[in-house]
Enzyme design. Sequence first.
Site, PDB file in Angstrom:
ATOM      1  N   ASP A 138       0.804  -1.214   0.000  1.00 40.26           N
ATOM      2  CA  ASP A 138       0.000   0.000   0.000  1.00 40.26           C
ATOM      3  C   ASP A 138       0.844   1.276   0.000  1.00 40.26           C
ATOM      4  OD1 ASP A 138      -2.617   1.280   0.170  1.00 40.26           O
ATOM      5  OD2 ASP A 138      -2.093   1.833   2.215  1.00 40.26           O
ATOM      6  N   CYS A 192     -16.429 -11.767 -12.947  1.00 43.43           N
ATOM      7  CA  CYS A 192     -17.551 -10.846 -12.668  1.00 43.43           C
ATOM      8  C   CYS A 192     -18.688 -11.071 -13.688  1.00 43.43           C
ATOM      9  CB  CYS A 192     -17.090  -9.395 -12.748  1.00 43.43           C
ATOM     10  SG  CYS A 192     -16.123  -8.855 -11.337  1.00 43.43           S
ATOM     11  N   CYS A 198     -22.140  -4.855  -7.079  1.00 44.27           N
ATOM     12  CA  CYS A 198     -21.387  -3.805  -6.375  1.00 44.27           C
ATOM     13  C   CYS A 198     -21.721  -2.429  -6.932  1.00 44.27           C
ATOM     14  CB  CYS A 198     -19.891  -4.070  -6.450  1.00 44.27           C
ATOM     15  SG  CYS A 198     -19.288  -4.314  -8.123  1.00 44.27           S
ATOM     16  N   CYS A 218     -16.231   8.423  -2.979  1.00 43.13           N
ATOM     17  CA  CYS A 218     -16.086   7.160  -2.228  1.00 43.13           C
ATOM     18  C   CYS A 218     -16.001   7.446  -0.725  1.00 43.13           C
ATOM     19  CB  CYS A 218     -14.836   6.427  -2.714  1.00 43.13           C
ATOM     20  SG  CYS A 218     -14.566   4.872  -1.868  1.00 43.13           S
ATOM     21  N   CYS A 246     -19.311  -2.361  -1.190  1.00 41.53           N
ATOM     22  CA  CYS A 246     -19.155  -2.999  -2.514  1.00 41.53           C
ATOM     23  C   CYS A 246     -18.452  -4.347  -2.421  1.00 41.53           C
ATOM     24  CB  CYS A 246     -18.455  -2.066  -3.501  1.00 41.53           C
ATOM     25  SG  CYS A 246     -16.842  -1.485  -2.971  1.00 41.53           S
TER      26      CYS A 246
END
Length: 316
Positions: A138, A192, A198, A218, A246
């Site tokens: 991250d 998907c 979502c 968001c 989501c």
Amino acid sequence: MISVLMPMNELKEKIRRLCTDAGFSNARFSRAGILKEEAKYLRQWLDENRHGGMSWMDSSYGKRTDPAAVMSDAKTVISLSYNYDTPYEHSQSQDVPKISRYAWGTRDYHKILKGKLRKLCADIERISEAINCRYYTDDGPVMDKAWAVRSGLGWMGKNTNVIDKDSGSFFFIATILMNAEIEPDRAVEDLCRECTLCVSACPTGAIYDEYKVDSNLCISYQTIENRSDKITEIDLHGWIFGCDICQDVCPFNRPGTFSTDEHFIPNRLVFNKTYDELLQMSESGFKETFAGTPVMRAKYAGWMRNLRKARSELKR
Ligand code: B12
Ligand code: SF4
Ligand code: SF4
């Protein structure tokens, strides 16, 4: 080319075993190189200001899209997953504000993973003097998800989280750049398909198109990264730190694959507490409760701002 006196397949298996022994659920490999296609998407996202106030996403664009700009002799990228899901569920009471799952525990995942990565990379480098590694999770100028997708650690879901068909998406991704060459793994199929659960579940319209998230809309961005005194763009829908909607609706996130790391077990001092209880927390109480956890990123001012806003949205 560095010379590691071992057949490539043997080296790959040895490294993979070191990764799983270190506690990572999976480890997959990609050949380091410029992320051409992904760079186009990232450029467009930045040019449309979908990154909000995260200017560091733009200033590190060159590094993010080319591992050689981070480590000049990088040959291989190793993508690792670390599961953080637990058997606990969000409260359904409107008096209880929600914190996202990854932040329920008593320790920040960056610290947990960095400790493991430091030791893991030292073990990999011990295989041969010629091997060098750099690790991130991250926090680095690398596109963790893009590499994870290339390696087949999972596919990019329409909610823009990387999903594994067996364990879902509640895992962190760590990325190791390494100067030794390893046979790359293959990407996996996007499962998907026709699903758009979502996209329709996101309460703020942040998933403005399939595979595309606007940070400005968001809840995760607004409650964690936005540093302004007020959040004016969106409603928080009961969320005060991050958002799991989501992912919670995703059919691949079936309960069952839980983390064995006890640091993710909810902190009983805050889990399922009401607005009234949490609003009473003083700044020193906040620091005591959240020291070393991801929630510290919001700081006390951000935490209180989020709590007050989410509470003001309640319909009584
Ligand atoms: C910036 C960032 C955010 C931003 C922006 C989110 C985003 N979608 O990028 C904000 C603050 C909103 C955020 C929120 C969250 N984040 Co975040 N975040 C990052 C960070 C630092 C960079 C991501 C990035 O490069 N974004 C840039 C955009 C352009 O990339 P992208 O959305 O992935 O876009 C790709 C696809 O959309 C695809 N694409 C574009 N168009 C199309 C079209 C088609 C047809 C296809 C197939 C693909 C495609 O190409 C793009 C480039 O690869 C990474 C760590 C890292 N260093 O990589 C963590 C990271 C992505 N975050 C993570 C997490 C856990 C979260 C949250 C779940 C936290 C929470 N519970 O609140 C939420 C999830 C919100 C969401 N739905 O995405 C994890 C995800 C783990 C996983 N399994 O995927 C990461 C990888 C951190 C980590 N190392 O574990 N995050
Ligand atoms: S994290 Fe929440 S607000 Fe952000 S895209 Fe997912 S559902 Fe929407
Ligand atoms: S909810 Fe459906 S569309 Fe969204 S990521 Fe999961 S499988 Fe893909």
